[in-house]
Enzyme design. Structure first.
Site, PDB file in Angstrom:
ATOM      1  N   ARG A   8      44.021  68.281  69.001  1.00  0.00           N
ATOM      2  CA  ARG A   8      44.903  68.575  70.137  1.00  0.00           C
ATOM      3  C   ARG A   8      44.588  69.947  70.716  1.00  0.00           C
ATOM      4  NH1 ARG A   8      48.562  64.581  70.043  1.00  0.00           N
ATOM      5  NH2 ARG A   8      49.036  63.710  67.995  1.00  0.00           N
ATOM      6  N   ASN A   9      43.519  70.563  70.219  1.00  0.00           N
ATOM      7  CA  ASN A   9      43.170  71.918  70.640  1.00  0.00           C
ATOM      8  C   ASN A   9      42.385  71.855  71.954  1.00  0.00           C
ATOM      9  OD1 ASN A   9      41.643  74.355  70.938  1.00  0.00           O
ATOM     10  ND2 ASN A   9      42.154  74.855  68.822  1.00  0.00           N
ATOM     11  N   ALA A  10      43.039  72.323  73.035  1.00  0.00           N
ATOM     12  CA  ALA A  10      42.450  72.212  74.373  1.00  0.00           C
ATOM     13  C   ALA A  10      41.120  72.973  74.453  1.00  0.00           C
ATOM     14  CB  ALA A  10      43.424  72.738  75.420  1.00  0.00           C
ATOM     15  N   ASP A  57      36.207  70.498  61.366  1.00  0.00           N
ATOM     16  CA  ASP A  57      37.007  71.504  60.675  1.00  0.00           C
ATOM     17  C   ASP A  57      36.154  72.749  60.656  1.00  0.00           C
ATOM     18  OD1 ASP A  57      39.404  72.360  59.462  1.00  0.00           O
ATOM     19  OD2 ASP A  57      38.484  72.237  57.483  1.00  0.00           O
ATOM     20  N   SER A  58      36.767  73.839  61.014  1.00  0.00           N
ATOM     21  CA  SER A  58      35.981  75.051  61.117  1.00  0.00           C
ATOM     22  C   SER A  58      36.830  76.236  60.705  1.00  0.00           C
ATOM     23  CB  SER A  58      35.458  75.225  62.540  1.00  0.00           C
ATOM     24  OG  SER A  58      36.526  75.144  63.456  1.00  0.00           O
ATOM     25  N   PHE A 115      39.075  82.362  70.487  1.00  0.00           N
ATOM     26  CA  PHE A 115      40.354  82.223  69.787  1.00  0.00           C
ATOM     27  C   PHE A 115      40.100  82.551  68.321  1.00  0.00           C
ATOM     28  CE2 PHE A 115      38.222  78.156  70.180  1.00  0.00           C
ATOM     29  CZ  PHE A 115      38.317  77.572  68.930  1.00  0.00           C
ATOM     30  N   GLY A 116      41.136  82.413  67.515  1.00  0.00           N
ATOM     31  CA  GLY A 116      40.993  82.641  66.078  1.00  0.00           C
ATOM     32  C   GLY A 116      40.483  84.039  65.773  1.00  0.00           C
ATOM     33  N   ARG A 136      30.127  76.083  66.209  1.00  0.00           N
ATOM     34  CA  ARG A 136      30.505  74.787  66.750  1.00  0.00           C
ATOM     35  C   ARG A 136      29.431  74.276  67.703  1.00  0.00           C
ATOM     36  NH1 ARG A 136      35.164  75.977  68.025  1.00  0.00           N
ATOM     37  NH2 ARG A 136      36.064  75.476  66.013  1.00  0.00           N
TER      38      ARG A 136
END
Lengths: 199, 199
Positions: free
Chosen positions: B8-10, B72-73, B155-156, B184
């Site tokens: 769900r991560n835009a 998954d990261s 992000f993150g 990614r």
């Protein structure tokens, strides 16, 4: 003979004194850093418990001329790849805030199933006698981590750690029960012959 | 052909769509979980990025019948023995609170000298086509961690991560620069031939 434990932690000092008394090391008097004026304290930046213990004991022996013991200890959580490790006392970012550190580990392990909740308390002890090579010893205490805390003895992560062969947490053990099995008790007993040789 | 990205991560969705567009995979339309009604979401409890990616992609393919990708990261910090790892998104105990997670890593590394501030972003990607064996791919992006955050892209942990060969953080790179090098981006490019084979 006076031997310096390079710590200001009253509980660690009491623990070492109990074991020294039980081992009848009558010639040894353990003093703590609070009895050493103006002791220059260096930050703990080592990558291992052993590095930190040796660095602290070397500094203490150099500053005082006394045989000096230092410990570094913490908890190595399997599901955190052995961390908090050397960062155990400041895992939450707040040095010495046991409750914040413990809460953070519980939150980080939130979803972790029982079979992956193994951990070990680890204690590295260094004894530095001025002019001699450091002696470094290590004690480990395996167990598993609960999902909530139980018991009020001990400190640090004791309230969530159930040692192997126990049903109680290490915060529910008596001090004598804890000394008999704990990582620090094991390391201190390995140290006893070296202390006896000083006395 | 519609391919589901089980997220769900835009920002992740946009990243995958940019790379799919750049690779001219014209037959592939990437949709996200927000376009799948009543999707049953399972907690991520795997011990590795790969375990989590495969579990998510298998669930997504089973629920929708669509070829499904999951990632998954996270960040593996050398001085934290490879953690936060699979706990990167909830390192502080607050799931998805990027600022709290980043602040905690900065605090935990507070005393850590420059030469021990290495880290890697890691991305595991799984592609599950109903009826076929999962394909699992891994991309890594090495760098070092600063002592304060810089930049607002990404992000993150991007604002504290300086990739090898760069002087800027990954939050100071443009999306195109990041895609070209990132964990990614690398994993998605490894996926491209598998997507092309579907289309």
């Amino acid at each position: 003979m006076r031997v310096l434990l390079a710590s200001r932690n009253a509980k660690k000092l009491a623990e070492l004194r109990r074991i020294v008394a039980a081992e009848q090391l009558d010639g040894i008097e353990i003093i703590g850093l609070d009895e050493v004026p103006d002791f220059p304290e260096a930050p703990e930046t080592g990558a291992t418990f052993e590095d930190n213990a040796v660095a602290k004991a070397v500094d203490a022996a150099a500053a005082t001329g006394l045989p000096s013991i230092a410990d570094d200890s913490g908890i190595a959580v399997d599901a955190l790849n052995g961390m908090p490790g050397v960062l155990s006392a400041r895992w939450s970012g707040k040095h010495g805030d046991d409750q914040a550190n413990l809460d953070l580990v519980l939150n980080q392990l939130g979803d972790t199933p029982d079979e992956r909740r193994g951990a070990a308390f680890v204690c590295a002890l260094a004894l530095v006698v001025p002019g001699a090579e450091p002696v470094v010893l290590r004690g480990e205490w395996r167990g598993t981590l609960l999902r909530a805390q139980h018991g009020t003895n001990g400190f640090g992560y004791d309230p969530i750690f159930v040692p192997e062969g126990e049903t109680r947490t290490s915060a529910e053990l008596s001090p004598a029960e804890k000394d008999a099995d704990s990582h620090r008790g094991r390391a201190i007993r390995l140290l006893v012959p070296h202390l006896r040789a000083l006395g």
